[in-house]
Design a protein around this motif. Structure first.
Motif, PDB file in Angstrom:
ATOM      1  N   VAL A   1       0.854  -1.179   0.000  1.00 49.95           N
ATOM      2  CA  VAL A   1       0.000   0.000   0.000  1.00 49.95           C
ATOM      3  C   VAL A   1       0.891   1.230   0.000  1.00 49.95           C
ATOM      4  N   GLU A   2       0.643   2.127  -0.944  1.00 46.28           N
ATOM      5  CA  GLU A   2       1.416   3.356  -1.022  1.00 46.28           C
ATOM      6  C   GLU A   2       0.495   4.550  -0.821  1.00 46.28           C
ATOM      7  N   VAL A   3       0.982   5.529  -0.082  1.00 41.63           N
ATOM      8  CA  VAL A   3       0.215   6.743   0.174  1.00 41.63           C
ATOM      9  C   VAL A   3       0.965   7.893  -0.463  1.00 41.63           C
ATOM     10  N   GLY A   4       0.270   8.654  -1.302  1.00 36.14           N
ATOM     11  CA  GLY A   4       0.878   9.792  -1.968  1.00 36.14           C
ATOM     12  C   GLY A   4       0.284  11.090  -1.465  1.00 36.14           C
ATOM     13  N   PRO A   5       0.655  12.189  -2.069  1.00 36.22           N
ATOM     14  CA  PRO A   5       0.103  13.481  -1.651  1.00 36.22           C
ATOM     15  C   PRO A   5      -1.387  13.567  -1.950  1.00 36.22           C
ATOM     16  N   ALA A   6      -2.076  14.381  -1.192  1.00 33.98           N
ATOM     17  CA  ALA A   6      -3.519  14.550  -1.366  1.00 33.98           C
ATOM     18  C   ALA A   6      -3.813  15.171  -2.726  1.00 33.98           C
ATOM     19  N   LYS A   7      -4.915  14.752  -3.322  1.00 38.81           N
ATOM     20  CA  LYS A   7      -5.341  15.314  -4.599  1.00 38.81           C
ATOM     21  C   LYS A   7      -5.908  16.711  -4.384  1.00 38.81           C
ATOM     22  N   THR A   8      -5.873  17.530  -5.413  1.00 37.87           N
ATOM     23  CA  THR A   8      -6.411  18.883  -5.309  1.00 37.87           C
ATOM     24  C   THR A   8      -7.795  18.980  -5.939  1.00 37.87           C
ATOM     25  N   TYR A   9      -8.367  17.846  -6.343  1.00 37.98           N
ATOM     26  CA  TYR A   9      -9.691  17.827  -6.940  1.00 37.98           C
ATOM     27  C   TYR A   9     -10.443  16.623  -6.402  1.00 37.98           C
ATOM     28  N   ALA A  10     -11.770  16.663  -6.500  1.00 37.08           N
ATOM     29  CA  ALA A  10     -12.583  15.576  -5.952  1.00 37.08           C
ATOM     30  C   ALA A  10     -12.729  14.426  -6.934  1.00 37.08           C
ATOM     31  N   ALA A  11     -13.137  14.692  -8.140  1.00 34.69           N
ATOM     32  CA  ALA A  11     -13.335  13.596  -9.077  1.00 34.69           C
ATOM     33  C   ALA A  11     -13.101  14.015 -10.524  1.00 34.69           C
ATOM     34  N   GLY A  12     -13.472  15.204 -10.867  1.00 40.13           N
ATOM     35  CA  GLY A  12     -13.279  15.673 -12.221  1.00 40.13           C
ATOM     36  C   GLY A  12     -14.262  15.059 -13.201  1.00 40.13           C
ATOM     37  N   ILE A  13     -13.900  15.100 -14.454  1.00 40.61           N
ATOM     38  CA  ILE A  13     -14.783  14.614 -15.510  1.00 40.61           C
ATOM     39  C   ILE A  13     -15.105  13.127 -15.357  1.00 40.61           C
ATOM     40  N   PRO A  14     -14.138  12.265 -14.993  1.00 42.13           N
ATOM     41  CA  PRO A  14     -14.505  10.854 -14.818  1.00 42.13           C
ATOM     42  C   PRO A  14     -15.594  10.657 -13.764  1.00 42.13           C
ATOM     43  N   GLY A  15     -15.536  11.393 -12.684  1.00 39.53           N
ATOM     44  CA  GLY A  15     -16.557  11.286 -11.644  1.00 39.53           C
ATOM     45  C   GLY A  15     -17.922  11.758 -12.118  1.00 39.53           C
ATOM     46  N   VAL A  16     -17.927  12.814 -12.899  1.00 34.97           N
ATOM     47  CA  VAL A  16     -19.185  13.329 -13.450  1.00 34.97           C
ATOM     48  C   VAL A  16     -19.800  12.302 -14.396  1.00 34.97           C
ATOM     49  N   LEU A  17     -18.978  11.695 -15.233  1.00 40.15           N
ATOM     50  CA  LEU A  17     -19.487  10.714 -16.184  1.00 40.15           C
ATOM     51  C   LEU A  17     -20.038   9.471 -15.487  1.00 40.15           C
ATOM     52  N   VAL A  18     -19.364   9.036 -14.426  1.00 46.21           N
ATOM     53  CA  VAL A  18     -19.854   7.873 -13.674  1.00 46.21           C
ATOM     54  C   VAL A  18     -21.183   8.214 -13.001  1.00 46.21           C
ATOM     55  N   ALA A  19     -21.277   9.393 -12.401  1.00 46.35           N
ATOM     56  CA  ALA A  19     -22.532   9.804 -11.767  1.00 46.35           C
ATOM     57  C   ALA A  19     -23.656   9.884 -12.787  1.00 46.35           C
ATOM     58  N   LEU A  20     -23.365  10.406 -13.957  1.00 46.87           N
ATOM     59  CA  LEU A  20     -24.360  10.502 -15.016  1.00 46.87           C
ATOM     60  C   LEU A  20     -24.807   9.114 -15.471  1.00 46.87           C
ATOM     61  N   GLN A  21     -23.868   8.205 -15.626  1.00 53.28           N
ATOM     62  CA  GLN A  21     -24.199   6.840 -16.047  1.00 53.28           C
ATOM     63  C   GLN A  21     -25.095   6.147 -15.011  1.00 53.28           C
ATOM     64  N   HIS A  22     -24.724   6.259 -13.729  1.00 51.61           N
ATOM     65  CA  HIS A  22     -25.550   5.652 -12.676  1.00 51.61           C
ATOM     66  C   HIS A  22     -26.937   6.272 -12.646  1.00 51.61           C
ATOM     67  N   GLY A  23     -26.998   7.584 -12.751  1.00 54.65           N
ATOM     68  CA  GLY A  23     -28.290   8.268 -12.725  1.00 54.65           C
ATOM     69  C   GLY A  23     -29.191   7.845 -13.870  1.00 54.65           C
TER      70      GLY A  23
END
Length: 59
Positions: free
Chosen positions: A14-36
């Protein structure tokens, strides 16, 4: 509650890197749209996703 596991328990390193500066971006929006669309159809999806992240009048 957060569970902690050693690398031996999960079977991989298990590797831990620096925190992301965004929540999900376009991939997250597309997944939410697909589920909806799959679960609610186009009308309810548009209404629901269109109302996200909008301030509500609390007065």
């Amino acid at each position: 509650m957060t569970a902690e596991y050693s690398a031996d328990e999960v079977g991989e390193r298990v590797e831990v890197g620096p925190a992301k500066t965004y929540a999900a971006g376009i991939p997250g929006v597309l997944v939410a749209l697909q589920h909806g669309l799959t679960k609610m159809g186009p009308t309810r999806t548009a209404r629901t996703l269109g109302s996200l992240n909008h301030a509500t009048d609390s007065t």
